[in-house]
Design a protein around this motif. Structure first.
Motif, PDB file in Angstrom:
ATOM      1  N   GLN A 129      -4.526   3.216   1.791  1.00  0.00           N
ATOM      2  CA  GLN A 129      -4.973   4.099   0.710  1.00  0.00           C
ATOM      3  C   GLN A 129      -5.527   3.353  -0.496  1.00  0.00           C
ATOM      4  OE1 GLN A 129      -4.901   7.459   1.272  1.00  0.00           O
ATOM      5  NE2 GLN A 129      -4.225   6.794   3.297  1.00  0.00           N
ATOM      6  N   ASN A 130      -5.254   2.045  -0.579  1.00  0.00           N
ATOM      7  CA  ASN A 130      -5.680   1.270  -1.735  1.00  0.00           C
ATOM      8  C   ASN A 130      -6.704   0.209  -1.335  1.00  0.00           C
ATOM      9  OD1 ASN A 130      -3.742   2.107  -4.082  1.00  0.00           O
ATOM     10  ND2 ASN A 130      -2.427   1.907  -2.291  1.00  0.00           N
ATOM     11  N   ARG A 131      -7.431  -0.286  -2.335  1.00  0.00           N
ATOM     12  CA  ARG A 131      -8.432  -1.325  -2.082  1.00  0.00           C
ATOM     13  C   ARG A 131      -7.737  -2.629  -1.709  1.00  0.00           C
ATOM     14  NH1 ARG A 131     -12.179  -3.249  -6.096  1.00  0.00           N
ATOM     15  NH2 ARG A 131     -11.108  -2.195  -7.799  1.00  0.00           N
ATOM     16  N   THR A 191       1.081   3.949  -3.124  1.00  0.00           N
ATOM     17  CA  THR A 191       0.608   5.291  -2.786  1.00  0.00           C
ATOM     18  C   THR A 191       1.642   6.328  -3.192  1.00  0.00           C
ATOM     19  OG1 THR A 191      -0.757   4.487  -0.945  1.00  0.00           O
ATOM     20  CG2 THR A 191      -0.104   6.807  -0.907  1.00  0.00           C
ATOM     21  N   LYS A 205      -3.220   3.941  -8.067  1.00  0.00           N
ATOM     22  CA  LYS A 205      -4.272   3.305  -7.291  1.00  0.00           C
ATOM     23  C   LYS A 205      -4.274   1.823  -7.636  1.00  0.00           C
ATOM     24  CE  LYS A 205      -6.207   6.342  -4.642  1.00  0.00           C
ATOM     25  NZ  LYS A 205      -6.206   6.136  -3.173  1.00  0.00           N
ATOM     26  N   ALA A 206      -4.217   0.979  -6.613  1.00  0.00           N
ATOM     27  CA  ALA A 206      -4.075  -0.455  -6.833  1.00  0.00           C
ATOM     28  C   ALA A 206      -5.141  -1.237  -6.080  1.00  0.00           C
ATOM     29  CB  ALA A 206      -2.687  -0.915  -6.391  1.00  0.00           C
ATOM     30  N   ASP A 249      -5.945  -0.558 -10.227  1.00  0.00           N
ATOM     31  CA  ASP A 249      -7.377  -0.368  -9.972  1.00  0.00           C
ATOM     32  C   ASP A 249      -7.988   0.404 -11.153  1.00  0.00           C
ATOM     33  OD1 ASP A 249      -9.911   0.087  -9.069  1.00  0.00           O
ATOM     34  OD2 ASP A 249      -9.326   0.930  -7.133  1.00  0.00           O
ATOM     35  N   ASP A 299       0.835  -1.207   0.000  1.00  0.00           N
ATOM     36  CA  ASP A 299       0.000   0.000   0.000  1.00  0.00           C
ATOM     37  C   ASP A 299       0.872   1.259   0.000  1.00  0.00           C
ATOM     38  OD1 ASP A 299      -2.716   1.310   0.462  1.00  0.00           O
ATOM     39  OD2 ASP A 299      -1.641   2.005   2.238  1.00  0.00           O
TER      40      ASP A 299
END
Length: 448
Positions: free
Chosen positions: A276-278, A170, A175-176, A302, A166
């Motif tokens: 910060q990411n899914r 970031t 965005k991942a 993402d 993450d």
């Protein structure tokens, strides 16, 4: 002879190398922040170290290195006549290029165990080689950026590695989606589907779901010995999207329940800190490497994120837990878990998104150009003093026409050009041209 690069390899221009260095720098920074230590291993390993560790298909992609000298001298004549490549290759090649950084790491841990403190956290940023079919985002020579920890089965490390993934993406501005699964869940599926003895066949087929679709997976499962009942159970399983939905499906599998419990605890630990990411569970994630025994990680761009919708790229990072990788080298009870960033794919994605920061491609701060020979000698002294102070500066090697030197500066992408003539030598005030705006102003040596 027409110059060419080998299939699946690339040359890199200076600007490309600087962008790659930017990626490596971000990754290395976070490796160090999280307490991982650098190691290096040889480009070549004993083929016995590499074979049998990557699954049936992985072994086919190993690059073998011919023995020195007359490599056919010790080859069996009957095997050569029969064109039995499987036997002949073991006689003519004893070494191979490393396929990944994890298996050599396991060998390294066993050989240096008395010099290491466990749990041992290491990182490595080095090239690997695979005889894969080249395509966008897939090369035969590429860099991996690995972080592994061995000597602990604590699930804190699964959570930590998720945080590390993450943090890196970031900072890179990507965005991942970080997807997790557990091989024990897949072992439970193989058990209830009646394929416990053919788990690798099942996972290899499932791992291709995003490439060949459901029909392709069904076809491959059948080709690998799955009956209709097994296929039905597996398809039902692959349709689940919630970890809680998986539990009742594996109620009769002890190993499956263990995998669910481990993944639930991992998600609980991850949830104690902001990300910060899914981060999500993916039941279809079944990475086909033989040595994974627990958690599996896979990261993709993402494409639901604004500006990233058009990106078409496979996984950009991945990894997993392995319980006994060092045991094949004679050292038991050394569990480990690790991740690997796919630097080449990350580069291609950042390039497609035009997401590299402006200073990632900067080489020089100043180029000094001189209008006559007296100024050239003065410029040589000035550039030497600037370099000694850590200023990135270069000197055009001759007193040439100004247009020619400015063209060179433009090609180099230099932000500032220092023009030195006889007047500048006499006064100590040089003319600085800011290339981005065309502005020109005076500057003295102490102001650089």
């Amino acid at each position: 002879m027409k110059p060419t690069t080998l299939k699946g390899t690339r040359d890199f221009l200076p600007s490309e190398v600087r962008k790659r260095d930017y990626i490596f720098g971000v990754i290395r920074k976070h490796f160090r922040t999280f307490g991982y230590q650098p190691i290096e291993t040889p480009v070549m390993e004993d083929l016995r170290t590499l074979t049998g560790k990557y699954g049936e298909e992985g072994d086919k992609l190993l690059f073998k290195v011919l023995n020195n000298g007359d490599f056919l001298r010790k080859a069996n004549a009957d095997d050569l006549a029969a064109k039995d490549s499987g036997k002949v290759v073991t006689q003519i090649a004893k070494r191979g290029l490393r396929y990944d950084l994890t298996v050599p790491f396991a060998r390294y841990v066993v050989m240096h165990q008395n010099d290491l403190a466990f749990p041992f956290k290491r990182y490595a940023i080095m090239p690997v080689w695979r005889a894969d079919r080249p395509q966008k985002g897939r090369y035969q020579e590429f860099y991996q950026c690995d972080a592994d920890v061995v000597g602990s089965d604590s699930l804190l490390y699964e959570a930590e590695l998720t945080q590390l993934l993450d943090a890196v993406f970031t900072e890179l501005g990507l965005k991942a989606v970080i997807r997790l699964n557990n091989r024990k869940i897949l072992a439970g599926l193989a058990e209830i589907a009646g394929m416990a003895d053919n788990m690798m066949d099942m996972t290899i087929a499932i791992d291709k779901l995003d490439k060949i679709g459901e029909e392709g997976v069904v076809k491959e499962l059948k080709e690998r010995g799955a009956d209709a009942g097994a296929v039905e159970v597996i398809l039902q399983f692959l349709k689940t999207t919630d970890l809680n939905e998986v539990a009742p499906l594996l109620s009769e599998s002890e190993v499956g329940q263990q995998g669910i419990a481990e993944l639930q605890e991992t998600f609980r630990l991850i949830g104690t800190q902001p990300t910060q990411n899914r981060i999500e569970f993916d039941v279809t994630l079944a990475r086909g490497l033989n040595y994974y025994t627990g958690a599996i990680f896979e990261v993709a761009v993402d494409t639901d994120a604004p500006g990233q919708e058009a990106i078409k790229m496979g996984s950009i990072a991945g990894g997993g837990r392995y319980a006994d990788l060092t045991s094949i080298f004679g050292m038991k009870n050394m569990p480990g878990v690790g991740i690997s960033f796919g630097a080449e794919r990350i580069y291609d994605v950042l390039e497609d998104l035009n997401a590299f920061p402006a200073d990632a491609t900067e080489d020089l701060q100043y180029l000094l150009v001189c209008l006559d020979d007296e100024a050239l000698e003065h410029g040589f002294g000035l550039v030497s003093r600037l370099r000694a102070r850590g200023v990135h500066a270069d000197l055009y090697p001759t007193a040439a026409k100004l247009n020619k030197m400015m063209k060179y500066a433009d090609q180099r992408g230099v932000p500032g050009v220092v023009i030195i003539g006889s007047n500048e030598v006499a006064t100590g005030e040089y003319s600085l041209k800011v290339m981005a705006t065309g502005e020109q102003r005076g500057i003295r040596e102490g102001e650089f």
